[in-house]
Design an enzyme around this catalytic site. Structure first.
Site, PDB file in Angstrom:
ATOM      1  N   GLY A  43       0.840  -1.192   0.000  1.00 36.59           N
ATOM      2  CA  GLY A  43       0.000   0.000   0.000  1.00 36.59           C
ATOM      3  C   GLY A  43       0.871   1.236   0.000  1.00 36.59           C
ATOM      4  O   GLY A  43       2.062   1.172   0.296  1.00 36.59           O
TER       5      GLY A  43
ATOM      6  N   LYS B  87       4.912   0.450   8.078  1.00 36.29           N
ATOM      7  CA  LYS B  87       4.579   1.726   7.437  1.00 36.29           C
ATOM      8  C   LYS B  87       5.794   2.633   7.547  1.00 36.29           C
ATOM      9  O   LYS B  87       6.220   2.968   8.654  1.00 36.29           O
ATOM     10  CB  LYS B  87       3.379   2.325   8.163  1.00 36.29           C
ATOM     11  CG  LYS B  87       2.766   3.535   7.559  1.00 36.29           C
ATOM     12  CD  LYS B  87       1.372   3.690   8.184  1.00 36.29           C
ATOM     13  CE  LYS B  87       0.837   5.092   8.094  1.00 36.29           C
ATOM     14  NZ  LYS B  87      -0.448   5.208   8.798  1.00 36.29           N
TER      15      LYS B  87
ATOM     16  N   ASP C 125     -10.385  10.939  11.342  1.00 41.21           N
ATOM     17  CA  ASP C 125     -10.147  10.527   9.963  1.00 41.21           C
ATOM     18  C   ASP C 125     -10.781   9.172   9.687  1.00 41.21           C
ATOM     19  O   ASP C 125     -10.155   8.289   9.110  1.00 41.21           O
ATOM     20  CB  ASP C 125      -8.643  10.522   9.665  1.00 41.21           C
ATOM     21  CG  ASP C 125      -8.346  10.684   8.171  1.00 41.21           C
ATOM     22  OD1 ASP C 125      -9.279  11.037   7.417  1.00 41.21           O
ATOM     23  OD2 ASP C 125      -7.196  10.439   7.762  1.00 41.21           O
TER      24      ASP C 125
ATOM     25  N   VAL D 235       3.623   1.207   2.526  1.00 39.39           N
ATOM     26  CA  VAL D 235       3.394   0.157   3.523  1.00 39.39           C
ATOM     27  C   VAL D 235       3.933  -1.159   2.958  1.00 39.39           C
ATOM     28  O   VAL D 235       3.645  -1.517   1.819  1.00 39.39           O
ATOM     29  CB  VAL D 235       1.894  -0.010   3.845  1.00 39.39           C
ATOM     30  CG1 VAL D 235       1.700  -1.057   4.934  1.00 39.39           C
ATOM     31  CG2 VAL D 235       1.284   1.308   4.278  1.00 39.39           C
TER      32      VAL D 235
ATOM     33  N   GLY E 140       0.569   5.882   0.204  1.00 42.74           N
ATOM     34  CA  GLY E 140      -0.302   7.051   0.353  1.00 42.74           C
ATOM     35  C   GLY E 140       0.556   8.272   0.546  1.00 42.74           C
ATOM     36  O   GLY E 140       1.768   8.217   0.340  1.00 42.74           O
ATOM     37  N   GLY E 141      -0.087   9.372   0.915  1.00 38.94           N
ATOM     38  CA  GLY E 141       0.630  10.621   1.097  1.00 38.94           C
ATOM     39  C   GLY E 141       1.738  10.510   2.126  1.00 38.94           C
ATOM     40  O   GLY E 141       2.765  11.169   2.039  1.00 38.94           O
ATOM     41  N   PHE E 142       1.568   9.605   3.085  1.00 37.24           N
ATOM     42  CA  PHE E 142       2.528   9.448   4.171  1.00 37.24           C
ATOM     43  C   PHE E 142       3.751   8.649   3.757  1.00 37.24           C
ATOM     44  O   PHE E 142       4.801   8.771   4.340  1.00 37.24           O
ATOM     45  CB  PHE E 142       1.842   8.738   5.334  1.00 37.24           C
ATOM     46  CG  PHE E 142       1.187   7.446   4.895  1.00 37.24           C
ATOM     47  CD1 PHE E 142       1.927   6.297   4.770  1.00 37.24           C
ATOM     48  CD2 PHE E 142      -0.160   7.433   4.545  1.00 37.24           C
ATOM     49  CE1 PHE E 142       1.328   5.128   4.314  1.00 37.24           C
ATOM     50  CE2 PHE E 142      -0.757   6.266   4.094  1.00 37.24           C
ATOM     51  CZ  PHE E 142      -0.009   5.105   3.971  1.00 37.24           C
ATOM     52  N   GLY E 143       3.603   7.759   2.725  1.00 29.67           N
ATOM     53  CA  GLY E 143       4.709   6.882   2.334  1.00 29.67           C
ATOM     54  C   GLY E 143       4.200   5.492   2.009  1.00 29.67           C
ATOM     55  O   GLY E 143       3.006   5.304   1.762  1.00 29.67           O
TER      56      GLY E 143
END
Ligand SMILES: *[C@@H]1O[C@H](CO)[C@@H](O)[C@H](O)[C@H]1NC(C)=O
Ligand SMILES: *[C@@H]1O[C@H](CO)[C@@H](O)[C@H](O)[C@H]1NC(C)=O
Length: 612
Positions: free
Chosen positions: A328, A350, A446, A335, A330-333
């Protein structure tokens, strides 16, 4: 660093033994050495409050963050409001850059040896948050039962000293077998009073140290509260070269002793348990962890169980972040999926993108939250790694991914109506627990279908606590709101929260209502490439209900299988959740009960139809 010239010989001996001895032998050897020479080892603890992992100050000293720390996590009363951690709004040197603040008392417990200890408190009074103004800090501090500061106004002290940051220092005497507990208590005489602390240092004060101003130092038998104006210094400095050698040896040795003692304490703790259970002490850890998992729906203060991984362990587990392990992003980085403990435990790793200040804040919040929460319907954090620039979180692996990927835009089989309801009920239980099951209300902020994860048994768990806010429970539950910068995900955001910037549990209820509609309709909350009236899911379902024709909105896969009365009951719950006025939305507990009722209806009907 304090030096101990008298004990150099002992230390050098210990070091050489430790290098040539097996792991366990080293501990026994050390224990033996300590006992036979009756040496009281150097305690030196430096805690950077509100920080995560280890951090080095500009003078090259190591500080330990108190977030998720095994030893230095603060102890907080069960029924009080929970403390929060914050970053200073301007860049400050360690330990002034972060702080822990609270409207309730909180304590740190230092595993010190007996004797005289020097305690140093570091303060940077500042307006850390809208909820914690600079002028509102007013608190007392005690060391074990000894009061050190009474109704102390830190901003006033800083103003008087014309310094932004300062520290205060005390000497206390610790009796044999006692820990040194330092407690911060907000003043009861002022309504908005809160306590805060940026850093604490505790170290042994050897008897042969020379105190430049002994009279000004507070000792255990005297509660007159006056700090010493300067640091203690060593008096043996006739030969500069000699002193430096002693200094270095003493420094290294004391570092090793502190480390060894910490390891020894851990070892003794596990060894004690393993005798009872007949298990190895490594095994013990896993036992403790699985026990916790089995505890049904209860929260445990489990900072003990939050592991710290080294970057080497993480690299080994992911083959140096090999793309083939990515599950996976996302904006965070990214997984990654991997295994720990010799391939026995699957985990999701993550890795946060580097260099983001925002990311750092959310990383800390996530650890802070998850290391203290355990619930069947919350994703468990196994540990974290914060080395160099890396910020990595290690979670239990959720075999069936996110709820969203089972609803639309994927190759998965469609979920049955019962499966969907069970997942929604699980998620509702998780959120309900956050709102009411802890000593302080937690607002997730969230909730969305990608933050509801599903394990191999199709159990739903809430994840991603990076944006969560801990509300002082009394305040939240009496419906006074936290004002805050609006954050969250488009399509799930409570309109009232967007407009008024006031956050309550009902904002999570709104977002969860959107998820309920997603589950029913099998489409995202916002679609752009459709007719205008269908773009916003909540509005569209509301319109369909109003016009008495819900069919077109429902996921085609569900249309035949759903009984009208179940659909009606379900939609009623979902639409109540997305009411524009927060006061009209039900509490999460009611949502949960409502969904359970729908499931029961459905099961009864199935039984009846299978009996026919
Ligand atoms: C310090 O705190 C620990 C943990 O809460 C407690 O067990 C111990 O009795 C306290 N010791 C003192 C001297 O207050
Ligand atoms: C602390 O002192 C400052 C003056 O520097 C004052 O403005 C503030 O009201 C005081 N705070 C409390 C809680 O008494």
């Amino acid at each position: 660093m304090v030096s101990f010239s008298n004990n150099d010989a002992v230390f050098t001996m210990t070091i050489s033994l430790s290098l040539s001895s097996p792991f366990f032998f080293f501990f026994f050897q050390l224990l033996f050495t300590v006992r036979t020479t009756s040496f009281s080892p150097v305690d030196h603890f430096a805690v950077a409050c509100g920080n995560l992992g280890n951090i080095r100050s500009s003078d090259n000293r190591n500080w330990t963050g108190d977030i998720g720390s095994r030893i230095f996590s603060p102890i907080e009363p069960r029924n009080g409001l929970h403390s929060v951690v914050v970053n200073a709004s301007v860049r400050k040197t360690v330990p002034y850059g972060t702080a822990r603040l609270s409207y309730s008392e909180f304590s740190y417990s230092f595993p010190v040896t007996s004797g005289r200890k020097i305690i140093r408190f570091y303060f940077y009074p500042s307006s850390y948050d809208l909820n914690f103004l600079r002028s509102d800090s007013l608190f007392s501090v005690k060391a074990s039962s000894l009061p050190l500061l009474m109704d102390y106004n830190a901003s006033l002290a800083a103003d008087k000293a014309a310094e932004e940051t300062f520290f205060k220092e005390y000497v206390v005497t610790v009796d044999p077998g006692q820990r040194l507990n330092v407690t911060f208590m907000p003043s009861v005489s002022y309504e908005n009073a809160y306590a805060f602390i940026n850093g604490i240092e505790v170290f042994s004060s050897p008897t042969d140290l020379y105190y430049p101003n002994l009279d000004n130092i507070i000792t255990g038998s005297n509660p007159v509260s006056r700090p010493s104006p300067s640091l203690p210094s060593s008096k043996s400095s006739k030969n500069a070269k000699n002193t430096r050698v002693i200094f270095i040896v003493g420094g290294v040795a004391s570092g090793i002793v502190v480390l060894s003692l910490i390891l020894l304490l851990i070892f003794l703790r596990f060894a004690k348990g393993s005798v009872k259970e007949g298990k190895s002490w490594w095994g013990q850890k896993t036992v403790a962890m699985s026990k916790t998992r089995k505890t049904q729906g209860t929260s445990l203060l489990s900072s003990d169980l939050c592991r710290v991984f080294s970057i080497d362990e993480i690299r080994a587990a992911t083959n140096n972040f090999d793309d083939i392990f990515i599950i996976g992003f996302g904006g965070f980085g990214n997984v990654y999926k991997s295994y720990i403990d010799e391939g026995t435990i699957p985990v999701a790793i993550k890795r946060l993108k580097q260099g983001s200040q925002q990311g750092l804040q959310e990383f800390q919040t996530e650890i802070e939250m998850l290391s203290q929460l355990r619930h069947n319907h919350l994703v468990s954090l196994i540990g974290y790694c914060n080395e160099g620039n890396e910020m990595i979180l290690v979670y239990e692996f959720m075999a069936n991914g996110t709820l969203r990927e089972h609803l639309y835009n994927s190759d998965h089989h469609s979920l049955s109506w019962i499966q969907r309801l069970e997942i929604c009920i699980g998620a509702a239980r998780g959120i309900h627990y956050l709102h009411t099951g802890t000593k302080h209300a937690i607002i997730h902020r969230d909730i969305k279908s990608t933050n509801i994860l599903i394990d191999e048994k199709w159990m739903a768990k809430i994840s991603d606590f990076g944006l969560s806010k801990v509300g002082p429970s009394g305040i939240l539950r009496s419906n006074i709101n936290i004002s805050t910068v609006v954050k969250g995900s488009i399509g799930y955001l409570d309109p009232e929260y967007c407009m008024c910037q006031r956050l309550t549990e009902k904002s999570d209820v709104y977002s969860f209502g959107v998820v309920l509609l997603e589950v029913l309709c099998g489409r995202p909350p916002i679609l752009r490439a459709v007719e205008r009236q269908q773009q916003n899911l909540a509005e569209w379902v509301r319109r369909c209900v109003h016009e008495g024709e819900i069919g077109p909105a429902v996921d085609p896969f569900l249309r035949e299988s759903m009984r009208p009365d179940c659909i009606e009951a379900y939609i009623e719950i979902a639409l109540k959740c997305v009411a524009n006025d927060g006061n009209e939305r039900p509490a999460m507990g009611d949502v949960m009960l409502g969904l359970e009722f729908v499931l029961e209806m459905l099961r009864n009907e199935e039984e009846i139809s299978s009996d026919d």
